[in-house]
Design a protein around this motif. Structure first.
Motif, mmCIF file in Angstrom:
data_model
loop_
_atom_site.group_PDB
_atom_site.id
_atom_site.type_symbol
_atom_site.label_atom_id
_atom_site.label_comp_id
_atom_site.label_asym_id
_atom_site.label_seq_id
_atom_site.Cartn_x
_atom_site.Cartn_y
_atom_site.Cartn_z
ATOM 1 N N ALA A 114 0.787 -1.232 0.000
ATOM 2 C CA ALA A 114 0.000 0.000 0.000
ATOM 3 C C ALA A 114 0.818 1.281 0.000
ATOM 4 N N ALA A 115 2.027 1.263 -0.583
ATOM 5 C CA ALA A 115 2.790 2.504 -0.733
ATOM 6 C C ALA A 115 2.827 2.858 -2.210
ATOM 7 N N MET A 116 1.926 3.701 -2.621
ATOM 8 C CA MET A 116 1.736 3.958 -4.044
ATOM 9 C C MET A 116 2.869 4.773 -4.663
ATOM 10 N N SER A 117 3.373 5.782 -3.935
ATOM 11 C CA SER A 117 4.314 6.703 -4.591
ATOM 12 C C SER A 117 5.634 6.033 -4.943
ATOM 13 N N VAL A 118 6.075 5.049 -4.127
ATOM 14 C CA VAL A 118 7.334 4.362 -4.430
ATOM 15 C C VAL A 118 7.272 3.742 -5.820
ATOM 16 N N PHE A 119 6.132 3.154 -6.120
ATOM 17 C CA PHE A 119 5.923 2.518 -7.414
ATOM 18 C C PHE A 119 6.167 3.513 -8.552
ATOM 19 N N TYR A 133 7.860 6.376 -8.459
ATOM 20 C CA TYR A 133 9.259 6.804 -8.498
ATOM 21 C C TYR A 133 10.136 5.741 -9.169
ATOM 22 N N CYS A 134 9.905 4.474 -8.793
ATOM 23 C CA CYS A 134 10.739 3.391 -9.336
ATOM 24 C C CYS A 134 10.592 3.311 -10.853
ATOM 25 N N PHE A 135 9.352 3.410 -11.323
ATOM 26 C CA PHE A 135 9.154 3.279 -12.761
ATOM 27 C C PHE A 135 9.713 4.470 -13.520
ATOM 28 N N ARG A 136 9.808 5.610 -12.849
ATOM 29 C CA ARG A 136 10.429 6.783 -13.480
ATOM 30 C C ARG A 136 11.894 6.479 -13.811
ATOM 31 N N GLU A 137 12.623 5.895 -12.845
ATOM 32 C CA GLU A 137 14.043 5.600 -13.082
ATOM 33 C C GLU A 137 14.225 4.410 -14.014
ATOM 34 N N ARG A 138 13.317 3.435 -13.883
ATOM 35 C CA ARG A 138 13.425 2.255 -14.742
ATOM 36 C C ARG A 138 13.320 2.660 -16.210
ATOM 37 N N GLU A 139 12.470 3.619 -16.487
ATOM 38 C CA GLU A 139 12.287 4.059 -17.865
ATOM 39 C C GLU A 139 13.591 4.601 -18.451
ATOM 40 N N LYS A 140 14.401 5.258 -17.594
ATOM 41 C CA LYS A 140 15.690 5.781 -18.067
ATOM 42 C C LYS A 140 16.608 4.633 -18.498
ATOM 43 N N ILE A 141 16.576 3.541 -17.728
ATOM 44 C CA ILE A 141 17.419 2.395 -18.092
ATOM 45 C C ILE A 141 16.915 1.752 -19.381
ATOM 46 N N LEU A 142 15.601 1.618 -19.488
ATOM 47 C CA LEU A 142 15.053 1.043 -20.723
ATOM 48 C C LEU A 142 15.392 1.917 -21.919
ATOM 49 N N ASP A 143 15.491 3.238 -21.708
ATOM 50 C CA ASP A 143 15.908 4.127 -22.796
ATOM 51 C C ASP A 143 17.338 3.805 -23.229
ATOM 52 N N ILE A 144 18.199 3.505 -22.241
ATOM 53 C CA ILE A 144 19.588 3.171 -22.581
ATOM 54 C C ILE A 144 19.630 1.875 -23.391
ATOM 55 N N ILE A 145 18.822 0.891 -22.973
ATOM 56 C CA ILE A 145 18.817 -0.377 -23.703
ATOM 57 C C ILE A 145 18.253 -0.167 -25.111
ATOM 58 N N GLU A 146 17.247 0.696 -25.220
ATOM 59 C CA GLU A 146 16.678 0.984 -26.539
ATOM 60 C C GLU A 146 17.710 1.670 -27.432
ATOM 61 N N MET A 147 18.506 2.552 -26.811
ATOM 62 C CA MET A 147 19.544 3.254 -27.553
ATOM 63 C C MET A 147 20.545 2.259 -28.163
ATOM 64 N N PRO A 196 22.071 7.478 -7.271
ATOM 65 C CA PRO A 196 22.287 7.236 -5.835
ATOM 66 C C PRO A 196 21.366 8.070 -4.941
ATOM 67 N N ALA A 197 21.116 9.326 -5.334
ATOM 68 C CA ALA A 197 20.205 10.158 -4.541
ATOM 69 C C ALA A 197 18.783 9.607 -4.587
ATOM 70 N N ARG A 198 18.439 8.989 -5.722
ATOM 71 C CA ARG A 198 17.099 8.411 -5.853
ATOM 72 C C ARG A 198 16.929 7.196 -4.941
ATOM 73 N N ILE A 199 18.030 6.414 -4.776
ATOM 74 C CA ILE A 199 17.937 5.265 -3.856
ATOM 75 C C ILE A 199 17.650 5.781 -2.448
ATOM 76 N N ASP A 200 18.330 6.869 -2.071
ATOM 77 C CA ASP A 200 18.073 7.463 -0.756
ATOM 78 C C ASP A 200 16.613 7.891 -0.634
ATOM 79 N N GLU A 201 16.072 8.380 -1.754
ATOM 80 C CA GLU A 201 14.674 8.811 -1.763
ATOM 81 C C GLU A 201 13.731 7.637 -1.466
ATOM 82 N N TYR A 202 13.996 6.482 -2.132
ATOM 83 C CA TYR A 202 13.149 5.300 -1.862
ATOM 84 C C TYR A 202 13.296 4.873 -0.415
ATOM 85 N N GLU A 203 14.543 4.916 0.050
ATOM 86 C CA GLU A 203 14.783 4.445 1.425
ATOM 87 C C GLU A 203 14.099 5.369 2.426
#
Lengths: 170, 409
Positions: B141-146, B148-162, B198-205
């Motif tokens: 039941a923690a909606m915002s983490v979800f 945030y995580c998908f925001r960063e994941r999309e950046k990685i998928l962009d790298i793989i797409e590149m 790294p700052a984003r990991i701190d954000e999730y934590e």
């Protein structure tokens, strides 16, 4: 070969008359079906092969002797070593003892092998199909099981293919 | 093919307790269409009130016969199917399959390709852990983490797409190297990601680690002892959270992992919270590895020069007869592998991902067996869930981190 692995394979060779083979630095032992539980127990208790990484089978159809090879992929956490144990099995409906008493994780692996290859495991606690539906016929990973595409029928081979279609059997 | 099998209820009797047959306990079906089973997993639950007495996983709803299909394709064509197994770890699946082929036919891989493979698999590990973290937190039941995580994941998928032209199913890693070299802007994009992440990991934590609701839902839930973990063949973060410092990247290094400096995070509690802590630390370690690999990324070719296995570059086809022959042979018949078997395993985000590959002197594999971590790890779900509430089961499915494509193959 690593000294510990050498000792382990030598002991199995002497105690169970196993055969050793090597390919690209990977060692495999071939043992008889009825010995598999004792061999694995010895490898686990005396030589520290405490994990069953995986278990699978290979079909060599149309050869019948042996038609199947059971493959046990063992791993030792403390020694960081891998060892493959292979068991040849003859015939179309083979069976061998289950390894559940030594490695509990063999449970699902053996269900998968039963499902995919039709190899029975004697003494297994829950030998049901795992991936295919419960009422499925046949064992898909056998080499004599067709891949499942529809054959194109032309006028010259229409009857021949028609005779092989599932509805023809009824 | 074989006699018709008839399924009767009696065959399933041994799975539930005596009390269920007397009607003392309730049998409840959870899934296969259920948002928190992370795919098409069906659980047959035996409940006493709200506590779980027995949990029987039923898998196979996503079985696509990939192992059978691979036997009908050449080695390179079958590589395309590997992406579809564990769809959160597509690069890792390509990697282990290509490593197995390279071992079977004894093929070399140039250092630049090795380093790029490491960078992409580590980025993929981060992306996979982000999906785990997002959905795990969402289940609790923690909606915002979800989000945030998908925001960063999309950046990685962009790298793989590149690199590979697709977000997920890129089949970028090929036997003997890579599909082609990374684009010029690759290094800058990855560095930019490493700078913000790294700052984003701190954000999730900050949202979860000290959150009392999250702690209540995860601490002392699904405790897995060290002995049980080893007995059941558990690998990956789940094993490391039970106090075993085992990581194949350290134990049996591949792709030059021995050159990089990183730690294996472990915890001893073995509960859901410990597994959360291990995975969070792994995110940081992956960032470290990518950083080092980028810093010493060697120059040079990204494909083996062995023309019997790797097709020649397009530019040679117009001038060299030999290159044309190799190109034609490799894309029609394919290369042959010896009649022997190898087993190669890598550390996927979920644990030991292994391929048992057997050749038969022909251009198609005789047998490809996937030792997938999700399949093996899912077996302990009944053990973990015994005595817990139904609501905790949702946390437990999340903590084992299964991907049903990986379970059912």
């Amino acid at each position: 070969m690593d000294a510990h692995l050498q000792a382990a394979t030598q002991a199995i060779q002497e105690r169970f008359a196993g055969q050793v083979s090597e390919f690209r630095d990977q060692i495999s032992l071939i043992v008889a079906p009825q010995q598999i539980v004792e061999v694995c127990r010895a490898l686990k208790d005396d030589f520290g092969f405490d994990m069953l990484s995986g278990e699978t089978a290979v079909d060599y159809w149309p050869a019948q002797e042996p038609r199947f090879h059971l493959v046990y992929l063992l791993y030792s956490l403390q020694h960081n070593l891998r060892l493959t144990v292979r068991v040849p099995l003859n015939g179309n409906s083979p069976s061998l003892p289950t390894l559940e008493s030594v490695y509990p994780s063999a449970n699902w692996h053996e269900r998968e092998i039963w499902d995919m290859f039709g190899v029975r495991f004697e003494g297994h606690s829950d030998l049901r199909r795992i991936l295919m539906p419960a009422d499925w016929e046949g064992h898909p990973l056998r080499k004599d099981y067709p891949l499942g595409y529809e054959e194109v029928q032309f006028s010259f081979n229409y009857d021949e293919i028609d005779a092989r279609k599932p509805y023809a059997k009824e | 093919m074989s006699e018709t099998t008839e399924i009767t209820l009696n065959e399933l009797r041994h799975l539930v307790s005596e009390r269920a047959i007397e009607g003392d306990t309730v049998l409840l079906n959870m899934g296969p269409q259920h948002p928190s089973t992370h795919g098409v997993l069906r659980l047959l639950l035996e409940l006493d009130g709200e506590s779980v007495i027995n949990c029987i996983p039923d898998v196979g709803f996503l079985h696509t016969g990939i192992e059978k299909n691979m036997e009908a394709k050449t080695y390179v064509k079958a590589a395309v199917m590997t992406d579809r197994l564990d769809y959160l770890n597509t690069v890792g699946n390509n990697l282990v399959y290509c490593l197995a082929i390279e071992k079977l036919v004894d093929l070399d891989v140039p250092p630049r390709a090795q380093a790029i493979r490491v960078i992409l698999t580590e980025l993929q590990r981060i992306a996979s852990h982000l999906v785990w973290l997002g959905t795990h937190a969402l289940d609790l039941a923690a909606m915002s983490v979800f989000l945030y995580c998908f925001r960063e994941r999309e950046k990685i998928l962009d790298i793989i797409e590149m690199c590979g032209g697709q977000r997920m199913m890129a089949t970028y890693i090929r036997p003997g190297g890579l599909w082609r070299d990374v684009p010029v802007e690759f290094e800058d994009t990855v560095r930019q990601f490493l700078k913000i992440f790294p700052a984003r990991i701190d954000e999730y934590e900050a949202l979860l680690t000290k959150n009392p609701i999250f702690q209540d839902r995860t601490k002392k839930i699904g405790v897995l002892s060290r002995q049980d973990a080893i007995r059941w063949g558990i690998t990956g973060p789940t094993l490391r959270a039970s106090g075993v410092a085992h990581d194949l990247r350290k134990a049996q290094p591949y792709c030059g992992y021995e050159q990089y400096d990183f730690d294996i995070p472990t915890q001893t509690a073995g509960d859901t919270y410990a597994r959360y802590q291990v995975r969070m630390e792994e995110l940081r370690q992956s960032v470290r590895i990518v950083q080092q690999a980028l810093d010493k990324l060697p120059l040079g070719p990204v494909n083996s020069n062995n023309r019997k296995y790797v097709p020649p570059p397009r530019s040679e086809l117009g001038t060299s007869m030999e290159a044309l022959i190799h190109h034609f042979k490799l894309w029609t018949e394919g290369f042959s592998a010896p009649a022997a078997a190898v087993y190669v395993a890598v550390e996927s985000p979920r644990g030991e991902l292994g391929v048992y590959l057997e050749g038969n002197d022909g251009p198609k594999p005789h047998r490809v067996y996937w030792r997938t971590p999700s399949f093996v790890n899912l077996q302990i779900l009944p053990l973990l869930s015994k005595g817990h509430l139904v609501a905790d089961l949702v946390a437990l499915i999340g903590t084992v981190d299964i991907v049903l494509g990986d379970v059912d193959r």
